[in-house]
Design a protein around this motif. Structure first.
Motif, mmCIF file in Angstrom:
data_model
loop_
_atom_site.group_PDB
_atom_site.id
_atom_site.type_symbol
_atom_site.label_atom_id
_atom_site.label_comp_id
_atom_site.label_asym_id
_atom_site.label_seq_id
_atom_site.Cartn_x
_atom_site.Cartn_y
_atom_site.Cartn_z
ATOM 1 N N VAL A 188 -52.312 41.265 104.013
ATOM 2 C CA VAL A 188 -51.372 42.623 103.453
ATOM 3 C C VAL A 188 -50.176 42.058 103.452
ATOM 4 N N GLY A 189 -49.783 41.075 104.235
ATOM 5 C CA GLY A 189 -48.426 40.374 104.202
ATOM 6 C C GLY A 189 -48.317 39.775 102.870
ATOM 7 N N TYR A 190 -49.421 39.103 102.304
ATOM 8 C CA TYR A 190 -49.349 38.353 101.050
ATOM 9 C C TYR A 190 -49.020 39.612 99.721
ATOM 10 N N LEU A 191 -49.895 40.808 100.020
ATOM 11 C CA LEU A 191 -49.243 41.905 99.042
ATOM 12 C C LEU A 191 -48.142 42.313 98.985
ATOM 13 N N ASN A 192 -47.655 42.455 100.221
ATOM 14 C CA ASN A 192 -46.190 42.804 100.271
ATOM 15 C C ASN A 192 -45.329 41.740 99.587
ATOM 16 N N LEU A 193 -45.658 40.461 99.849
ATOM 17 C CA LEU A 193 -44.916 39.276 98.986
ATOM 18 C C LEU A 193 -44.909 39.399 97.552
ATOM 19 N N ILE A 194 -46.301 39.679 97.242
ATOM 20 C CA ILE A 194 -46.724 39.792 95.621
ATOM 21 C C ILE A 194 -45.914 41.020 95.019
ATOM 22 N N LEU A 195 -45.919 42.132 95.610
ATOM 23 C CA LEU A 195 -45.248 43.470 95.387
ATOM 24 C C LEU A 195 -43.703 43.076 95.122
ATOM 25 N N ARG A 196 -43.225 42.548 96.061
ATOM 26 C CA ARG A 196 -41.662 41.955 95.950
ATOM 27 C C ARG A 196 -41.542 41.140 94.846
ATOM 28 N N LEU A 197 -42.197 40.049 94.642
ATOM 29 C CA LEU A 197 -42.138 39.259 93.230
ATOM 30 C C LEU A 197 -42.268 39.916 92.009
ATOM 31 N N THR A 198 -43.338 40.641 91.972
ATOM 32 C CA THR A 198 -43.550 41.680 90.658
ATOM 33 C C THR A 198 -42.407 42.433 90.637
ATOM 34 N N ILE A 199 -41.615 43.212 91.627
ATOM 35 C CA ILE A 199 -40.577 43.995 91.405
ATOM 36 C C ILE A 199 -39.474 42.920 90.842
ATOM 37 N N TRP A 200 -39.356 41.965 91.462
ATOM 38 C CA TRP A 200 -38.146 40.893 91.099
ATOM 39 C C TRP A 200 -38.283 40.387 89.497
ATOM 40 N N PHE A 201 -39.676 40.172 89.048
ATOM 41 C CA PHE A 201 -39.675 39.713 87.693
ATOM 42 C C PHE A 201 -39.623 40.919 86.888
ATOM 43 N N LEU A 202 -39.900 42.151 87.135
ATOM 44 C CA LEU A 202 -39.862 43.169 86.209
ATOM 45 C C LEU A 202 -38.255 43.381 86.071
ATOM 46 N N LEU A 203 -37.354 43.452 87.118
ATOM 47 C CA LEU A 203 -36.094 43.561 86.990
ATOM 48 C C LEU A 203 -35.297 42.380 86.244
ATOM 49 N N THR A 204 -35.739 41.270 86.567
ATOM 50 C CA THR A 204 -34.850 40.126 85.957
ATOM 51 C C THR A 204 -35.615 39.684 84.345
ATOM 52 N N SER B 228 -38.400 31.673 84.485
ATOM 53 C CA SER B 228 -37.581 30.082 84.516
ATOM 54 C C SER B 228 -38.063 29.755 85.893
ATOM 55 N N VAL B 229 -37.961 28.355 85.912
ATOM 56 C CA VAL B 229 -38.187 27.722 87.402
ATOM 57 C C VAL B 229 -37.240 28.206 88.384
ATOM 58 N N ALA B 230 -35.922 28.244 87.808
ATOM 59 C CA ALA B 230 -34.832 28.742 89.058
ATOM 60 C C ALA B 230 -34.981 30.080 89.515
ATOM 61 N N ASN B 231 -35.395 30.897 88.400
ATOM 62 C CA ASN B 231 -35.485 32.481 88.631
ATOM 63 C C ASN B 231 -36.798 32.431 89.662
ATOM 64 N N ILE B 232 -37.928 31.809 89.602
ATOM 65 C CA ILE B 232 -38.944 31.934 90.282
ATOM 66 C C ILE B 232 -38.633 31.485 91.863
ATOM 67 N N ILE B 233 -37.806 30.532 91.913
ATOM 68 C CA ILE B 233 -37.325 29.877 93.116
ATOM 69 C C ILE B 233 -36.192 31.054 94.036
ATOM 70 N N ILE B 234 -35.564 31.547 93.188
ATOM 71 C CA ILE B 234 -34.907 32.664 93.681
ATOM 72 C C ILE B 234 -35.458 33.785 93.983
ATOM 73 N N GLY B 235 -36.553 34.450 93.227
ATOM 74 C CA GLY B 235 -37.414 35.389 93.440
ATOM 75 C C GLY B 235 -38.244 35.194 94.803
ATOM 76 N N ILE B 236 -38.758 34.016 94.965
ATOM 77 C CA ILE B 236 -39.634 33.655 96.429
ATOM 78 C C ILE B 236 -38.703 33.560 97.388
ATOM 79 N N SER B 237 -37.522 33.131 97.303
ATOM 80 C CA SER B 237 -36.558 33.036 98.350
ATOM 81 C C SER B 237 -36.212 34.457 98.782
ATOM 82 N N ILE B 238 -35.838 35.348 97.949
ATOM 83 C CA ILE B 238 -35.558 36.593 98.129
ATOM 84 C C ILE B 238 -36.463 37.386 98.841
ATOM 85 N N ALA B 239 -37.692 37.385 98.361
ATOM 86 C CA ALA B 239 -39.141 38.025 98.729
ATOM 87 C C ALA B 239 -39.323 37.433 100.344
ATOM 88 N N LEU B 240 -38.891 36.400 100.621
ATOM 89 C CA LEU B 240 -39.279 35.728 102.010
ATOM 90 C C LEU B 240 -38.074 36.308 103.029
#
Length: 129
Positions: free
Chosen positions: A2-18, A22-34
């Motif tokens: 379920v923790g992975y699902l929360n992480l995926i939900l946060r990343l999905t919201i990040w990508f919908l907002l941004t 790009s590689v930099a945005n993916i790294i930023i999104g993963i950092s923020i989600a964590l």
């Protein structure tokens, strides 16, 4: 799991907002989600997550059907109702519930009450008697 699902939900919201993959945005999104706090630690069930995701998949054709209904036969009446939140919902599941309600063209969640209620605005073809 379920923790992975929360992480995926946060990343999905990040990508919908941004809207940037790009590689930099993916790294930023993963950092923020964590780095975001986990919030309340309530027991989450994989079964609840799968049920909500299944409801979202079913809502996609329903949204198209409702859109065509509104186009072909105008809906002139509005109504605001209170719907109770299913018991034991975590913040992630509450977000998905609100997304599910708001996804269809005839409904939108106006407010989430902490007491466990959604305030939902409906567009209807006829007045309910």
């Amino acid at each position: 799991m379920v923790g992975y699902l929360n992480l995926i939900l946060r990343l999905t919201i990040w990508f919908l907002l941004t809207a940037d993959f790009s590689v930099a945005n993916i790294i930023i999104g993963i950092s923020i989600a964590l780095l975001l706090p986990g919030g309340k630690t309530a027991k989450q069930s994989l079964k609840d997550w799968l049920r909500v995701l299944g409801e979202i998949i079913v809502a996609i054709p329903q949204a198209y059907m409702e859109a065509f209904q509104i186009i072909l036969r105008p809906h002139k009446y509005e109504e605001i109702t209170m719907e109770q939140v299913k018991p034991g919902r975590t913040p992630g599941l509450v977000f998905l519930d609100i997304f599910l309600i708001t996804f269809t063209p005839k409904t939108i969640v106006l407010k989430y009450h902490e007491a466990g209620w959604y305030e939902v605005h409906w567009v209807r073809r006829r007045r309910k008697v």
